[in-house]
Each structure stands twice: as C-alpha cells, then as structure tokens.
Design a protein around this motif. Structure first.
Motif, PDB file in Angstrom:
ATOM      1  N   GLY A   1     -39.112  -8.651 -29.686  1.00 20.58           N
ATOM      2  CA  GLY A   1     -37.879  -7.858 -29.879  1.00 20.58           C
ATOM      3  C   GLY A   1     -36.867  -7.714 -28.606  1.00 20.58           C
ATOM      4  O   GLY A   1     -35.897  -7.260 -29.067  1.00 20.58           O
TER       5      GLY A   1
ATOM      6  N   THR B   1     -34.331  -8.419 -25.615  1.00 25.53           N
ATOM      7  CA  THR B   1     -33.275  -9.479 -25.527  1.00 25.53           C
ATOM      8  C   THR B   1     -33.232  -9.776 -23.975  1.00 25.53           C
ATOM      9  O   THR B   1     -33.258  -8.794 -23.178  1.00 25.53           O
ATOM     10  CB  THR B   1     -31.812  -8.887 -25.825  1.00 25.53           C
ATOM     11  OG1 THR B   1     -31.839  -8.742 -27.209  1.00 25.53           O
ATOM     12  CG2 THR B   1     -30.732  -9.845 -25.504  1.00 25.53           C
TER      13      THR B   1
ATOM     14  N   ASP C   1     -39.684 -12.366 -32.892  1.00 24.09           N
ATOM     15  CA  ASP C   1     -38.388 -11.506 -32.724  1.00 24.09           C
ATOM     16  C   ASP C   1     -38.020 -11.392 -31.211  1.00 24.09           C
ATOM     17  O   ASP C   1     -38.807 -11.098 -30.500  1.00 24.09           O
ATOM     18  CB  ASP C   1     -38.787 -10.187 -33.386  1.00 24.09           C
ATOM     19  CG  ASP C   1     -37.492  -9.151 -33.585  1.00 24.09           C
ATOM     20  OD1 ASP C   1     -36.356  -9.698 -33.529  1.00 24.09           O
ATOM     21  OD2 ASP C   1     -37.813  -7.948 -33.787  1.00 24.09           O
ATOM     22  N   GLY C   2     -36.689 -11.703 -31.220  1.00 25.25           N
ATOM     23  CA  GLY C   2     -36.141 -11.560 -30.044  1.00 25.25           C
ATOM     24  C   GLY C   2     -35.329 -12.728 -29.303  1.00 25.25           C
ATOM     25  O   GLY C   2     -34.815 -13.564 -30.296  1.00 25.25           O
ATOM     26  N   CYS C   3     -34.591 -12.595 -28.169  1.00 23.03           N
ATOM     27  CA  CYS C   3     -33.844 -13.514 -27.865  1.00 23.03           C
ATOM     28  C   CYS C   3     -33.956 -13.837 -26.562  1.00 23.03           C
ATOM     29  O   CYS C   3     -34.153 -12.853 -25.584  1.00 23.03           O
ATOM     30  CB  CYS C   3     -32.458 -12.918 -28.113  1.00 23.03           C
ATOM     31  SG  CYS C   3     -31.252 -13.908 -27.569  1.00 23.03           S
TER      32      CYS C   3
ATOM     33  N   ASN D   1     -35.315 -18.781 -30.824  1.00 28.24           N
ATOM     34  CA  ASN D   1     -35.090 -17.496 -30.250  1.00 28.24           C
ATOM     35  C   ASN D   1     -34.152 -17.949 -28.872  1.00 28.24           C
ATOM     36  O   ASN D   1     -33.973 -17.033 -28.216  1.00 28.24           O
ATOM     37  CB  ASN D   1     -36.230 -16.658 -29.733  1.00 28.24           C
ATOM     38  CG  ASN D   1     -37.222 -16.530 -30.741  1.00 28.24           C
ATOM     39  OD1 ASN D   1     -37.882 -17.377 -31.198  1.00 28.24           O
ATOM     40  ND2 ASN D   1     -37.031 -15.323 -31.508  1.00 28.24           N
TER      41      ASN D   1
ATOM     42  N   SER E   1     -32.950 -17.522 -34.701  1.00 26.79           N
ATOM     43  CA  SER E   1     -33.787 -16.026 -35.419  1.00 26.79           C
ATOM     44  C   SER E   1     -32.628 -15.376 -35.500  1.00 26.79           C
ATOM     45  O   SER E   1     -31.507 -15.211 -35.200  1.00 26.79           O
ATOM     46  CB  SER E   1     -34.460 -15.775 -34.160  1.00 26.79           C
ATOM     47  OG  SER E   1     -33.978 -15.107 -33.456  1.00 26.79           O
ATOM     48  N   SER E   2     -32.913 -14.170 -36.521  1.00 32.51           N
ATOM     49  CA  SER E   2     -32.107 -13.241 -36.715  1.00 32.51           C
ATOM     50  C   SER E   2     -31.518 -12.484 -35.967  1.00 32.51           C
ATOM     51  O   SER E   2     -30.309 -11.980 -35.529  1.00 32.51           O
ATOM     52  CB  SER E   2     -32.587 -12.173 -37.928  1.00 32.51           C
ATOM     53  OG  SER E   2     -33.777 -11.724 -37.365  1.00 32.51           O
ATOM     54  N   ARG E   3     -32.259 -12.239 -34.559  1.00 27.64           N
ATOM     55  CA  ARG E   3     -31.984 -11.330 -33.486  1.00 27.64           C
ATOM     56  C   ARG E   3     -30.628 -12.162 -32.641  1.00 27.64           C
ATOM     57  O   ARG E   3     -29.746 -11.682 -32.198  1.00 27.64           O
ATOM     58  CB  ARG E   3     -33.002 -11.075 -32.544  1.00 27.64           C
ATOM     59  CG  ARG E   3     -32.678 -10.409 -31.260  1.00 27.64           C
ATOM     60  CD  ARG E   3     -32.933  -8.993 -31.389  1.00 27.64           C
ATOM     61  NE  ARG E   3     -33.973  -8.415 -32.375  1.00 27.64           N
ATOM     62  CZ  ARG E   3     -34.425  -7.095 -32.128  1.00 27.64           C
ATOM     63  NH1 ARG E   3     -33.572  -6.385 -31.678  1.00 27.64           N
ATOM     64  NH2 ARG E   3     -35.534  -6.747 -32.655  1.00 27.64           N
TER      65      ARG E   3
ATOM     66  N   GLN F   1     -27.618 -11.821 -34.834  1.00 24.70           N
ATOM     67  CA  GLN F   1     -26.826 -10.881 -34.787  1.00 24.70           C
ATOM     68  C   GLN F   1     -26.155 -10.766 -33.525  1.00 24.70           C
ATOM     69  O   GLN F   1     -24.968 -10.172 -33.556  1.00 24.70           O
ATOM     70  CB  GLN F   1     -27.737  -9.677 -34.895  1.00 24.70           C
ATOM     71  CG  GLN F   1     -28.577  -9.233 -36.212  1.00 24.70           C
ATOM     72  CD  GLN F   1     -29.833  -8.712 -36.159  1.00 24.70           C
ATOM     73  OE1 GLN F   1     -30.288  -8.177 -35.129  1.00 24.70           O
ATOM     74  NE2 GLN F   1     -30.459  -8.719 -37.367  1.00 24.70           N
TER      75      GLN F   1
END
Ligand SMILES: C[S@@+](CC[C@H](N)C(=O)[O-])C[C@H]1O[C@@H](n2cnc3c(N)ncnc32)[C@H](O)[C@@H]1O
Length: 735
Positions: free
Chosen positions: A157, A159, A196-198, A223, A561-563, A566
C-alpha cells in the motif's frame, strides 16, 4: 595529522586485469579521519585490498522463489559433498547463506577458478546462476547494498520514491517488499495477489533509467513507474483537480557518491581515487537529501545511503539536515535491526582537507578555500556546547559497514524519520511551479558518467560506483545548477522543455478521444481485449496505458496496478518525465489484426478474463475444436511444450506432433486458429510453499498448424528449470 604510507601487511597488490590496489593518499586521508579505530586499521585496509565474494539474492514472491531456494540448497550440499575427498580444495570454497537477509534468500559464494574447473557440480551451479540472473529470478548484488531497502520497511500500500535508482537492484527489493501481504492478513499466498502500492524509480540519466527498465523487466511489476529527473529537482506531486500536495510514504536516497566502499569489487577505482573526491559531490548529495525530505510525508521514513567511506559524503550531509531541521527530523535507532551484520556507529568528528591543509571548523578557512569548502561539510560542535549533544547522539545512530567486519564492501546507511514539515519546506500551494527548476537547468547535466551497456550477467552492471566520475568537473556544473536552483522555485512554470519526453495516457482516455472524434465508438478494444474475453470496463481501461501522442493503433499497451493508475490520474497532465508505467501488456503485431498479450502482464490479466473458454479449459478435454482462447496444460505437459522448437527461438509445436500426449493434442486443437491464446498451468507442487498454489500463465499464438508460446529464451530456460528441477537435463533439452 596521521602518518601516511601503506601499513604493514597492506602492500600493493595486483587485482584482476592488473589493477594496482592501494593508495598512500587513501591511507593518509582515512587514517586521519579515524573512520575505524587505530587497532582495526590493518584489518580494514588489508581486507580492502582483497577480492569480494560473489553475493546474490533470490527474488522473493515469484513462482521461482521456493524452487530456487531449495535448488540452491541442493546444489550447495552436492557441491560441498563432492569436495570432501579433497579437503584442501574444500577449504578454498565458501558457499553460505547470508544470515541477516530475510527468509534465507541471499547467498555469499567464493569459488576460485581452479576449483570451478575441478568440480563439475560447482561448474554446473555457476552456469545455472548466470542463466537465472539473465532470466531475472536472482539478482547479483553486493551484500551491504541490500541493507537500505530492508531498513526502509516498505509495506503493502505504500507509495515509494527511489530517487537515484539505476541500475535498480534496490528498486527490485522495494517492489518485492510491496508484494508481502499486509501484517495480520490471512492471505499468506502473496504471489497470487496483485501487489498494492507504487514504486517510482527515478534516475537523473535517462539512459540509465532505461537500463533499469531492462534489468527489472522480469519482475513484471504493475507497481513500477520510471522517471528521469535530476533528483535534487524532482517535481512535487499535486492533485491536478484540488491542488493538494501529495507525498511519499517512503523514500530511498541512494545518492551518487565517490564509491570507495566498492574498491574490492571495482579495483580500477584505486587509480582514480584522490584526496578531494568527496568535496565535489557533497553539495549535490545534500541537495538531493533536502529534496527527498521535502517530498516525504510527515511520519514517513527516508534512507540516505552511499557506498563511500567519506564522512564528507555521509555524516556531514546528515548533520547538515539535522542542523537545519531541528526537532522535525530524527535518525532512527537501528541497533535492533539485522543484528547479525556487524557495523560501527556514525562518526561525530572529522576534518575537511583542502590542498594539504586540514580544517576542523569553517571559521578556520579563508578566501579562495571557501570556494571549495562549505560550512555544511563540518561536524557538529563538541557535545558540551548547547544543543550539540543531541546531534552527536543522532549521528551515532548512522550505520557504517566495513569490509573487515563481515567480509563485505563498505556502505553508509542512515534511516531518517520526518516528524514535522521541514523548515525549508515553505512551498506555494500551486502545482504550477513544480517542474520549474529542472526546466531552467535543462537536459544533459545528469551527474555520473553512466554505466555500461545493457547486459545482465556481470556484477559490473550493478556497479553502484560508476557514478564516481561525477567528481570530474562537477564543481563547475554544480555552480551553474545552484545558481539556477536558488531562483527557480520562485519562478512561474517554465515552458514545456520536457515535451520531447515520452509520456503516457490511459487507454480509457485514448478510447474516449478516438470515439468522440467522429461520434462512433472506436474499435480499438475489439483488437486488444476482446480476443481474450477481457471486459471493456472502466476499471481495466484505467489500468492500461499507452504512449502519447495518441494513435488509433498504439504499438504497445502497459498494465499498471490500481494504485499506480490512481496516482497518474490524480496528478493528471503532469510535469513528470515518465518513461515507463507498469509492465508491458499488449503489442500490436499487424495492422488491423488482434494484439498479442505479453507474458509480463498475463498473470495479472488472467483473473479479469470473463471468457467461456476459461470455464471450458477448467473442464476436461471435451471442448469443441477451434473455439477456445485459453488452454489448460499440466505441469509436465508444459515442460514438454517448452522443450519443443529450435533453441534460441520461441517454443513451437505442430498440432500434428505425434509425440504429444493425446489429451494435450486434443486441447491444443480446441484453440481458435490464427488467434492469440493463454496457456495456464499450475505452479510446481513439490516446491511447497506459496508457489504450489500459483498458476503459470503464458501467452501464445495459435496458427493454422502450429502453436507458439511467446517467451524469450531466458524465461524459457528459467521455467524449464523450474519444472524439471535439474539444470543439466534442462540445458540439454532446451539447447
Ligand atoms: C549509487 S547509484 C544508485 C544505485 C542504485 N540505487 C541501485 O541500488 O542499483 C547512483 C545513481 O544516481 C544517478 N544520478 C547521478 N546524479 C543524479 C541526480 N542528480 N539525480 C538523479 N540521479 C542521479 C546515477 O546515474 C546512478 O545511476
């Protein structure tokens, strides 16, 4: 001042390639700086003159992880057993796990060439390592260089920004850390879950940023964003619609440095080492750290690291920001971390040398000396002076790694926590100014002379020292940059000098643009997603990216990824020099025809496919001929397919091939002709652990007569080894 001369036991030695090792200036300089206690100097310097062992780590969270770990363990046992008849030879071999590296995934190996020649088991293992490193399942990396990402404590999660990232070995660790399931999560099977994350990996030199993309391509990470900015001017992030500033949870500041900590690995550096090396980079290092702290969220953590012994590049830089930030910044106590790895505390006293004169305080300098020597290069006042004792305590929390302590290279690491906004953090709440500094400076001033070409099997590619060339002439360049930097933050946005850079837009935006042009829906998705039964929903189209300028037939499509999606959506049309987003997903093969799905993204896209053929593939072999896009194959069947076709090309098999098992032939015949397909196989069951439950997803192409798996040669090799668990068998079959 300390005496000079090469100490007893530390004679000049000739390294590989005939490089002379050792330097009287080095001894004079570092003995005076007292980087190690006097009674350790001989051990330190003696070890610095020797070769470094090979160290490597197995990439975590992949299909290959469990297999490779058990494979390496088997090899280690076999090789050491094969040497029991020759104890003299055995004594020369080192092959151990690096105790402090999590999950026993890192190794320390020293096999002298004569031993390699005499032990077929070790020779075979050596070849296996080279191949696996080409396939990106292991990374050859200096042991101490693995430390900074471990201390950063990256979690699912987050960044994360890696400010000076190429060639990318630490970036890989940051990406892997995102894949770990969140603490307390019941989902222990991290490999099946999209992380999840970036991670934003940045390098000031775009050529090296492209090299990083090449190195990390096998991680197939959705990611990852790769950018190329001078880190000291890395733009601030803003939400395009609200103007709100966005911050990073974690930042790695592995700055360009003189790199004398890598002298064991790169002995040619001895010829270039000189007394003033550290002075030239100090200002840039400080600028990068200051910028990093600005981009970090309050409560966030930043690691500042170098592979240099020099206090001017290390503690002086940390001391300067501590002095400026006061209570807002704290050095985190890491004494409980990686305790098996021996270290020494950071220094609290040092001196600055310029032209044969040592200076203890800035006040001692005068006139022209001040053009080279800056106040920030000096240590804090003695601890008895007001407020100084706290700074001493903080500096002692820095970590210094030395060759003689754990037989490694040298490294400096400092973990910082941001407690409040930095005093230099006053910033207009407008996105408009975010890119100005670098625009004003322009391109072509990246520090460092860059690395070698793009190949992966040698340690040199991972040479963190190859920016040491920044020392040459960088004072002039820094002068220019500083002048511009000081004014540009206050200036309005400069013109788009970065326009020539590659940039990205979501597939959704592209489809909308193309559709609205003539009022009819655009047919692009019919060629990209439809052939695989991928739904044309907004979520997926938001996760796919193409390069600008918009085209009605983009050559490549990336999956993120969605992160990441976004974040890119929030920052909108940004001033960031983005050169890569996520991992490659589709490629145009012909004008008008369907796109080919690429292996990197196949694993992430499979769960999104809503195609009847998935259900059919899950059922037994009873499916109509020429109707399916997904084929289920057994693990051994996959092994057979991988061995088919010519070496060096993609695996290729004729549907009429009589050597194929009946069931497999039937299933291949169910595939739609002249169309792409996905082959889905279960992960290796006998490796145990998480890989057992994973699927291997491989894209392919079904022609009129033949079926091809779209794999590069290294992946083909690595998968084949994964399935057959034996190198010689693998090699003889594939080659
Ligand atoms: C020590 S190496 C980084 C090693 C990397 N972190 C790794 O673990 O693979 C320093 C990198 O900084 C880059 N660099 C030099 N000056 C820079 C600057 N001003 N901004 C950003 N990157 C820079 C160099 O191109 C080099 O790739």
């Amino acid at each position: 001042m300390a005496s000079s001369g090469v100490p007893h036991g530390g004679a000049y030695e000739s390294g590989p390639g005939g490089n002379e090792r050792g330097s009287e200036d080095f001894v004079r300089y570092y003995q005076a700086q007292r980087i190690v206690p006097d009674d350790e100097w001989e051990a330190f310097y003696g070890r610095l003159l020797t070769d470094l062992n090979t160290t490597f780590r197995i990439v975590s969270g992949t299909l290959h992880t469990d297999f490779l770990r058990s494979f390496v363990e088997d090899c280690r046992r076999d090789a050491l057993e094969s040497l029991t008849s020759d104890p003299e030879l055995a004594k020369e071999v080192q092959f151990t796990t690096i105790e402090w590296y999590p999950d026993h995934l890192a190794y320390d190996v020293a096999i002298p060439r004569p031993v390699l020649r005499k032990s077929p088991a070790l020779k075979q293992f050596h070849e296996f390592l080279v191949k696996q490193s080409e396939a990106g399942t292991i990374f050859r990396q200096e042991a101490v260089s693995m430390v900074p990402p471990l201390l950063l404590d990256v979690r699912s999660g987050h960044t994360v920004l890696d400010m000076c990232a190429a060639p990318g070995s630490k970036t890989a660790q940051l990406i892997e850390a995102l894949s770990k399931p969140p603490e307390g999560s019941a989902d222990s099977n991290s490999s099946n879950r999209e992380p999840d994350g970036c991670v934003v990996a940045n390098d000031g030199e775009s050529r090296r940023a492209h090299m990083l993309i090449h190195h990390l391509r096998h991680l197939s990470s959705p990611n990852l964003i790769v950018t190329t900015h001078s880190a000291q001017f890395f733009p601030h992030l803003f939400d395009a619609s609200t103007g709100e500033r966005l911050f990073f949870d974690r930042i790695l500041c592995d700055v360009p440095c003189t790199g004398d900590g890598t002298l064991r690995k790169a002995p040619s550096l001895w010829n270039r080492w000189h007394l003033h090396m550290g002075l030239g980079l100090h200002k840039l290092q400080l600028q990068i750290l200051r910028r990093g702290l600005k981009l970090l969220k309050t409560g966030g953590r930043l690691v500042y690291s170098t592979c240099s012994f020099n206090p001017i590049e290390n503690e002086a830089v940390v001391n300067a920001v501590l002095d400026e930030a006061g209570e807002a910044l704290e050095v985190v106590d890491c004494s409980d971390e990686l305790t098996e790895l021996a270290r020494r505390p950071g220094l609290t006293t040092w001196q600055v040398l310029w032209k044969d004169t040592w200076y203890s305080t800035f006040d001692e300098t005068q006139g022209r000396v001040r053009r080279k020597v800056k106040p920030s290069m000096f240590p804090p006042p003695p601890p008895q002076e007001p407020h100084a004792s706290h700074r001493h305590t903080q500096l002692r929390r820095c970590l210094r790694f030395f060759p003689h302590l754990s037989n490694t290279g040298g490294f400096f690491v400092c973990l910082l926590e941001k407690r409040a906004a930095m005093p230099w953090d006053s910033f207009p709440d407008q996105a408009a100014t975010s890119s100005t500094t670098e625009d004003a400076v322009g391109e072509g001033q990246g520090e460092g002379e860059g690395g070698e070409g793009v190949t992966i099997d040698t340690e040199e590619n991972e040479n963190e020292n190859d920016d040491g060339g920044a020392v040459e002439g960088d004072e002039e360049r820094e002068g220019e940059r500083e002048g511009e930097a000081s004014t540009s933050e206050a200036q309005p946005a400069a013109k788009d000098s970065w326009r020539s850079q590659e940039d990205f837009m979501s597939l959704k935006q592209l489809v909308q643009q193309l559709s609205s042009a003539d009022g009819r829906p655009c047919g692009l998705w019919d060629r990209i997603g439809m052939p695989f039964g991928l739904p044309a929903d907004g979520d997926l189209l938001d996760a796919l990216f193409v390069r600008t300028p918009p085209s009605d037939a983009p050559k490549k499509v990336w999956y993120a990824s969605s992160r990441v999606g976004q974040l890119l959506q929030r920052i909108g049309k940004s001033p960031y020099k983005i050169i890569s987003v996520g991992c490659p997903a589709f490629e145009r093969v012909s004008t008008g025809g369907p796109y080919r799905m690429l292996q990197h993204a196949a694993r992430w896209l499979l769960p999104r496919i809503q195609h009847p053929s998935i259900a059919a593939a899950a059922a037994e072999d009873d499916v109509a001929k020429g109707t399916q896009q997904v084929v289920r194959v057994g693990r051994e069947e996959l092994g057979l397919l991988l061995a088919k076709g010519e070496a060096g090309k993609m695996p290729r098999v004729s549907m009429k091939d009589e050597s194929l098992p009946e069931g497999l032939r039937g299933r291949l015949e169910s595939l739609t002709r002249e169309a792409p397909f996905l082959a889905v196989a279960r992960g290796p069951d006998d490796g145990g652990g998480e890989a057992a439950a994973m699927s291997i997803v491989l894209p392919g192409w079904c022609g009129r007569q033949n079926v091809e798996l779209m794999l590069d040669d290294n992946t083909r090799y690595a998968l084949h080894a994964l399935i057959h668990k034996h190198t010689s068998k693998t090699q003889s079959q594939v080659e």
